[in-house]
Design an enzyme around this catalytic site. Structure first.
Site, PDB file in Angstrom:
ATOM      1  N   LYS A 184      41.299  53.770  31.422  1.00 11.08           N
ATOM      2  CA  LYS A 184      39.976  53.500  30.822  1.00 11.08           C
ATOM      3  C   LYS A 184      40.036  53.154  29.332  1.00 11.08           C
ATOM      4  O   LYS A 184      39.109  53.448  28.579  1.00 11.08           O
ATOM      5  CB  LYS A 184      39.039  54.695  31.022  1.00 11.08           C
ATOM      6  CG  LYS A 184      38.877  55.120  32.484  1.00 11.08           C
ATOM      7  CD  LYS A 184      38.016  56.351  32.592  1.00 11.08           C
ATOM      8  CE  LYS A 184      38.020  56.886  34.014  1.00 11.08           C
ATOM      9  NZ  LYS A 184      37.285  58.144  34.141  1.00 11.08           N
ATOM     10  N   ASP A 220      36.264  64.840  37.019  1.00 14.03           N
ATOM     11  CA  ASP A 220      34.837  64.556  37.210  1.00 14.03           C
ATOM     12  C   ASP A 220      34.458  64.448  38.678  1.00 14.03           C
ATOM     13  O   ASP A 220      33.333  64.783  39.069  1.00 14.03           O
ATOM     14  CB  ASP A 220      34.417  63.296  36.449  1.00 14.03           C
ATOM     15  CG  ASP A 220      35.180  62.048  36.868  1.00 14.03           C
ATOM     16  OD1 ASP A 220      36.204  62.163  37.571  1.00 14.03           O
ATOM     17  OD2 ASP A 220      34.768  60.946  36.475  1.00 14.03           O
TER      18      ASP A 220
END
Length: 472
Positions: A184, A220
């Site tokens: 990311k 997450d």
């Protein structure tokens, strides 16, 4: 009156001819455009084949002697249970998974069966910190947490903390997790191969103005599953499709060969974004996928993620539009500086263009913003490109989710959209996670505390019985 009627008739006839011409041009050009889009169209048979490849990778990832070579890492999370409704208390949650970092104060209320977000704060992570040193990153996190605790008058308390760290990690214990590699857009030095919980604690201790209690390290995706699990205790799969993509599920302990023990279940963080890193998806990668991968910050890593997630879909569409323009199928062959700039066609543009009522108008505004001279045919062709890329993303997600659903069904011997077609013997209920990476992280911490207390009580009962036996 006749003159007016004839004038109106001529106007209607002119508009009709214009519309028919637009339709004719669109149909003619769309046939040519569809040749470029054909590699994005995956049949149900191909999707089932992809699902079978993922299943093979998952089994490899669970193996004691094969996991190190597996592109799908199947990481044990040491989360051994889902919520049972008895969890309660106050918790902190930290959520790091993108360009923003969140701090939350969460209260779990047993009586109301609620997970309440008391308050939260968002901190931006500048590019220089995303690509700086690990110490800079964790000092920034610790400073953000300190500001939040000050604002909530919580600095005098030592609260348990759920840490959502949405990057591939090798979890050693619930409070010890080693970063495998960054994704990311992050590339902080001196973090890969290190325990991120220790790096956080070290940063807090360097400040010496507050402390935290026990830490539960949470991906997450695990947080997403756990936050839904408090509302529906049958929820055993978590799935994220956002900047990146991932999934987790409750696997039978007997199949988790890298962790001792045969009884019960453990949540497995699949890290399915790495599916294809061994070349197993080369047959469905388009020329545009290849360019996106090669020009990314981590070439050759997270191939599946680069084909379906928010960080990359906009760029796939941009490359397609550039190619179609260069081949004179869009915008009369004239590009713009913005269209030729990597990253300028944002993934959110795809969603806006696909809106049912305002999609075409949104597309016009976006193309104008990108400095392109468009006509109504261009607008419809751009929408066709966006539809095709997003549908492929959805179908690949469906194939991957069906793989996990079938895995759970096979594990438990059960024999009862696209997901349903790919996993026809399974009934699936979809729940929207309410702040999985925040409230979910607190929920993981709450479950870990409940289990720890349960073990303490069991040990206490065992010790008492031993004492009674000795007294006899």
């Amino acid at each position: 009156f006749k003159c007016v009627s004839l004038a109106r008739c001529h106007l209607v006839e002119k508009r009709l001819k214009s519309h028919l011409y637009i339709i004719f041009v669109y149909l003619s050009l769309s046939l040519q455009v569809k040749k470029y889009l054909k590699p994005f169209l995956l049949s149900q048979e191909k999707l089932q084949e992809i699902s079978a490849r993922l299943k093979k990778n998952m089994i490899q990832g669970l193996g004691k002697h094969t996991h190190h070579k597996a592109p799908v890492k199947m990481l044990p999370t040491f989360v051994r249970a889902t919520p049972d409704g008895t969890e309660k208390g106050d918790f902190l949650a930290l959520d790091l998974g993108g360009t923003n970092f969140r701090v939350l104060y969460v209260r779990v209320m047993e009586e109301e069966q609620k997970v309440l977000k008391m308050d939260s704060q968002i901190c931006a992570i500048p590019q220089d910190i995303m690509r700086g040193t690990g110490e800079q990153l964790f000092d920034h996190i610790a400073a953000c947490l300190a500001d939040f605790l000050d604002s909530q008058n919580l600095k005098g308390q030592t609260l348990p903390l759920g840490f959502t760290f949405s990057f591939p990690c090798e979890q050693i214990e619930i409070d010890k997790s080693i970063l495998i590699h960054w994704t990311k857009g992050f590339s902080c030095s001196e973090v890969e191969g290190k325990d991120v919980v220790k790096l956080l604690r070290d940063a807090i201790h360097r400040r010496a103005d507050y402390d935290i209690g026990s830490v539960a390290m949470v991906n997450d995706t695990v947080g997403t599953m756990m936050s839904c699990g408090y509302k529906d205790q049958s929820c055993e799969i978590g799935m994220i499709i956002g900047t990146g993509t991932n999934a987790c599920y409750m696997e039978e302990m007997k199949n988790v060969k890298r962790v001792e023990g045969e009884d019960g279940r453990m949540c497995i963080n699949t890290e399915w974004g790495g599916f294809g890193d061994d070349g197993s998806l080369e047959d469905i990668q388009t020329q545009f996928d290849v360019v996106v991968d090669k020009t990314s910050i981590n070439p050759g890593i997270h191939i599946f993620e680069k084909m379906i997630s928010g960080m990359y879909l906009g760029e796939i569409v941009r490359l397609l539009l550039v190619k179609l323009t260069e081949d004179k199928l869009l915008f009369k062959g004239k590009t713009s500086e913005a269209l030729l700039t990597p990253g300028r066609f944002e993934t959110r543009f795809i969603s806006e263009i696909e809106e049912q009522d305002r999609g075409l108008k949104n597309c016009q505004n976006i193309l104008t913003e990108l400095g392109l001279k468009w006509d109504s045919v261009d607008v419809r062709l751009v929408r066709l490109v966006c539809d095709t890329v997003s549908i492929r993303s959805a179908h690949l997600c469906a194939a991957a989710l069906a793989t996990i659903v079938n895995r759970i069904r096979e594990n438990r011997g059960h024999t009862p959209a696209m997901v349903h077609r790919l996993a026809p013997n399974c009934s699936i209920t979809f729940l929207v996670s309410e702040d999985g990476s925040g409230k979910g992280a607190a929920m993981v911490t709450a479950v870990a505390q409940r289990q720890a207390l349960s073990h303490l009580l069991e040990d206490s009962d065992s010790d008492r019985k031993e004492d009674e036996e000795e007294d006899k």
